[in-house]
Structures are given as C-alpha cells and as structure tokens.
Write a protein that holds these residues in place. Structure first.
Motif, short mmCIF file in Angstrom:
data_model
loop_
_atom_site.label_atom_id
_atom_site.label_comp_id
_atom_site.label_asym_id
_atom_site.label_seq_id
_atom_site.Cartn_x
_atom_site.Cartn_y
_atom_site.Cartn_z
N THR A 51 -5.48 1.36 -0.25
CA THR A 51 -6.00 0.13 0.66
C THR A 51 -5.03 -0.94 0.35
OG1 THR A 51 -7.48 -0.33 -0.69
CG2 THR A 51 -7.95 1.12 1.12
N PRO A 52 -4.60 -1.54 1.22
CA PRO A 52 -3.46 -2.85 0.88
C PRO A 52 -4.04 -3.74 -0.14
CG PRO A 52 -3.62 -2.44 3.06
CD PRO A 52 -4.91 -1.66 2.79
N SER A 70 0.95 -1.29 -0.13
CA SER A 70 -0.02 -0.02 -0.07
C SER A 70 1.03 1.33 0.08
CB SER A 70 -1.10 0.12 1.47
OG SER A 70 -0.30 0.44 2.51
#
Length: 440
Positions: free
Chosen positions: A294-295, A150
């Motif tokens: 976002t990851p 991220s």
C-alpha cells in the motif's frame, strides 16, 4: 566511508481564487495571481535565492566535494520563470558546477500515480523534458510526488525505463531494518531504492529551532557526530527535505544558514563525504528487497497518503477529477490542458484534509476550513468539467473514447513512420544529386 545525500524538494502550486457557485459557466480563469506572486516572491527572497547562493559557495569552497540534488515540480518552474527568474538563474549556475543532480517527478506535483498510470507516465516524461531544457540534464532518478511509493508504482517506474528511485524509509515497512542502506524493489529487483532517514532529516526540517527539544540547540558538530556514531556498516545517510527549510520553515535568524555552512567542514573532519542519489546508486549494491503493498509517503506519522485521500471529501473530488482524464487527453485546447495540470496538484486535496486541521495541515492552507477548500475546488472543477464535456459530451461513452484514443495513437505512430521514411527518401535523393554533380 559514510556518505550524506542531500535532496531538496521545490514546489509551489497555482493557488485558486475564491470561485463561487455563480461563477460556474461564466468565469474560466481560476487562479489567485496576486497570492501566487506574493507567496513565491517572499519564499524566493527568504529561502531559494540565499540558499542557492550558499550552496554555490559551498561547492566552490570545497572544490566539488560537496554535492546536493533537487526535484522541482513543473508548476513551480513555471511560476519561478514568471515571478522570480533569478531563482532559475541560480539553479542553472548550480547545475553547471557538475555537483548538483536534478531528479524528475510528476510535472503537476500530482497524485496521478494513485489513479491514472497513463497520466503519471506522461507527466514524468513532460517533467524530464523540462529539466533537460532548463538545466541540460537528463534525469535518471525518479522522485514521485511527496515521495509516494508502492509496488504498483515500482512497476510503472520500470515500464518508463527508470532503475533508480527515492522514497520514504517508513518504519512500518522497514521494521527492524535501517534506512541507511541501498535497497531494491521486491517485485522489480532492477529498481534501486534510496530511503529517507526521517530522524536526521526531521531534526533539521522541524526540530532545528524548537526551544523545547531536548537537543536544542542543534549545532553542525553535534549533528555530524550523530551521523558518525551510526553503525559502521551503515554507509548512506539520506537527508531529504523541503528546500524551504533553508530560510522559510527555519528562518535565517534561527542560524539555519550558518548550520549548513559549517556542516561540510565537520563532515570532512569525520571522514564523511557527500554524493548525489545517482552516484550512490551507481556505487553501492542493494542489501535487500522491500515490499510496499500500500502506498507510503513522507508526510505525517503514519507515512501514508491520508493527508490527501483520507476523508470522503478528498476521495470524492479526486475521483471526479480523474473520471474525466480520458476526455482531457483527447482535447487539443492548450488552455484546457494547462488547467488540467494545475488542478491536479496534490495541494488542493491537502487543503481538504480534516486530519489534525487544528495543527500542521492548516498552516499551509489559504482556506478557513477543509470544507471551504472542498467547496471552492468543486466549484472550479464543475466549471472545468463543463468545458470538457462541451467538447466531448457524456453521450460519447468510455468505450468509444478508448477506441478513438487508440485510433489517434495509431495515427501518430503511422505519421512518425512515414516522416522517417520521407527523411530516408530525401537523404537518398540528396546523395544521388551529389553524385550527379561530381560526374559533371
């Protein structure tokens, strides 16, 4: 000229034994040694050992033109050293060829990057040291657990001094863009990113022996023709996969080893070469920047972190684990430190997943259900927390802990400064002694 980048992941967790509620406070050993040894030796025999031998033969056969890269978790290295040292010997032999690159990752194959930046940085440094010690390489490329990435992780990578990282070429991030280029982080342009080509990687990892697949059987000639047919300007094809693909996920009887042995010949015939991640990132320039708010990861269709943190069980256990991180960093007990690492492996949270449990996630779980996995892990974690609190009780609040940590770190810095000064003084005295002896 198109270039193929082969990257293999090796990881095995320390699996937990059946640990019941009445064991809490009585039994401080948490691991299923029999299962860990049995599983690792089986996988080593079917996959790691023959795959090492095959890769070494290919490197020698093509006189260094065939290259690959590995990322091996610290907990996997520990088990290999205990249960199957011949795998380490094989990897060392590969390292000596100069055609194999070793990347660094979190030592425990943990999710620390999502919860604790300090822990993440410590584990990456610890893993880099282990790679240097075992394979005489200083890693320059970072690979986070499960290719998790991220924008925040990019910041941490740069703070650690890394300018090269590999991750997933997630469709919802790339959109119309192709993963077959070198990119850079949008918020940290100095960080170069090499992205997994999911289609080609998964053709080998998951579809190779699938009789229902429209392209079955997959031959080396067909596979290389697909790569050759990609647009001419797309020069980098990244094949990232689990090392167990060779011999375990795809057993030897499927022809996976024969496929790999034939691959370089057809590639070279098409003018396609092979390179390691660092070589590609040194030669190619990024074509653009990507932002990942976002990851992302390389798991599931969504390519997110839902496999480990997708339900309340996982989130609850995860929070409880990292709530004690500062206390663990204060302790000097080697056994506690070791257990702390082993309990962070992402596998423990993966086993708790209720996502598609009737499908793929359950295939790798030693538990009957996600709830069984959760209960067992929480029993172990409860005992571990009890041991930590025995040294650093709840009466010491986080502010006091942080203050104590700051004091300890300042003392460490001061000790190093004094040691350096002492060496200088000793050096000057030795020089004076030499001069006096010459005068005599």
């Amino acid at each position: 000229m198109k270039t193929i980048c082969f990257y293999f992941q090796i990881h095995q967790p320390f699996r937990l034994k059946r640990y019941r509620f009445f064991n809490i406070g009585r039994d401080h050993y948490y691991y299923d040694d029999y299962s860990n040894e049995d599983i690792l030796q089986q996988i080593a025999g079917r996959s790691y050992i023959p795959a090492n031998r095959m890769l070494l033969d290919l490197i020698r056969q093509y006189k260094g033109k065939f290259k690959v890269a590995f990322s091996i978790s610290g907990v996997a290295l520990e088990q290999l050293e205990i249960y199957s040292p011949e795998v380490i010997d094989g990897l060392r032999e590969l390292a000596r060829t100069g055609n194999v690159e070793f990347l660094t990752e979190t030592y425990a194959h943990s999710l620390a990057s999502l919860a604790d930046p300090e822990e993440f940085k410590q584990q990456v440094a610890m893993q880099a040291e282990r790679i240097k010690m075992l394979f005489d390489q200083t890693p320059t490329v970072l690979r986070n657990t499960e290719l998790i990435y991220s924008d925040d992780i990019a910041d941490m990578a740069c703070e650690m001094g890394y300018s090269k990282m590999i991750t997933e070429g997630a469709k919802h991030i790339l959109g119309w863009k192709s993963p077959n280029y070198l990119y850079q982080s949008q918020n940290r342009p100095e960080l170069k990113l090499l992205l997994k080509n999911s289609r080609f990687s998964d053709d080998i990892t998951y579809r190779f022996s699938n009789y229902n697949w429209s392209e079955y059987p997959l031959t080396a000639e067909k596979f290389i023709s697909w790569i050759a047919d990609t647009p001419q300007e797309e020069q980098v094809i990244n094949l990232f996969m689990n090392y167990e693909t060779l011999g375990n996920l795809q057993p030897s009887y499927t022809g996976i080893f024969e496929f790999m042995k034939a691959l370089p010949r057809f590639a070279f015939d098409q003018g396609i070469g092979f390179a390691t991640p660092s070589e590609i990132m040194d030669v190619h320039k990024p074509v653009g920047a990507i932002s990942v708010p976002t990851p992302i990861s390389w798991t599931d269709e969504e390519r997110d972190v839902g496999a480990w943190l997708g339900n309340t069980l996982q989130k609850g256990a995860f929070k409880l684990l990292y709530d004690i991180a500062e206390r663990v960093r204060l302790c000097t007990d080697r056994r506690l430190k070791q257990d702390w690492l082993y309990l962070q492996s992402s596998d423990h949270f993966y086993y708790m997943s209720t996502k598609h449990f009737s499908g793929g996630h359950s295939n790798f779980s030693p538990y009957e259900s996600p709830y069984d996995a959760f209960n067992n892990y929480m029993n172990v974690l409860s005992d571990f927390i009890g041991r930590i609190k025995a040294q650093y009780p709840d009466t010491v609040d986080n502010e006091e802990l942080n203050s104590l940590l700051t004091t300890i770190r300042n003392q460490e810095i001061e000790i190093k400064r004094l040691e350096l000064e002492l060496k200088k003084v000793i050096g000057r005295n030795e020089e004076k002694l030499v001069v006096k002896q010459k005068d005599k």
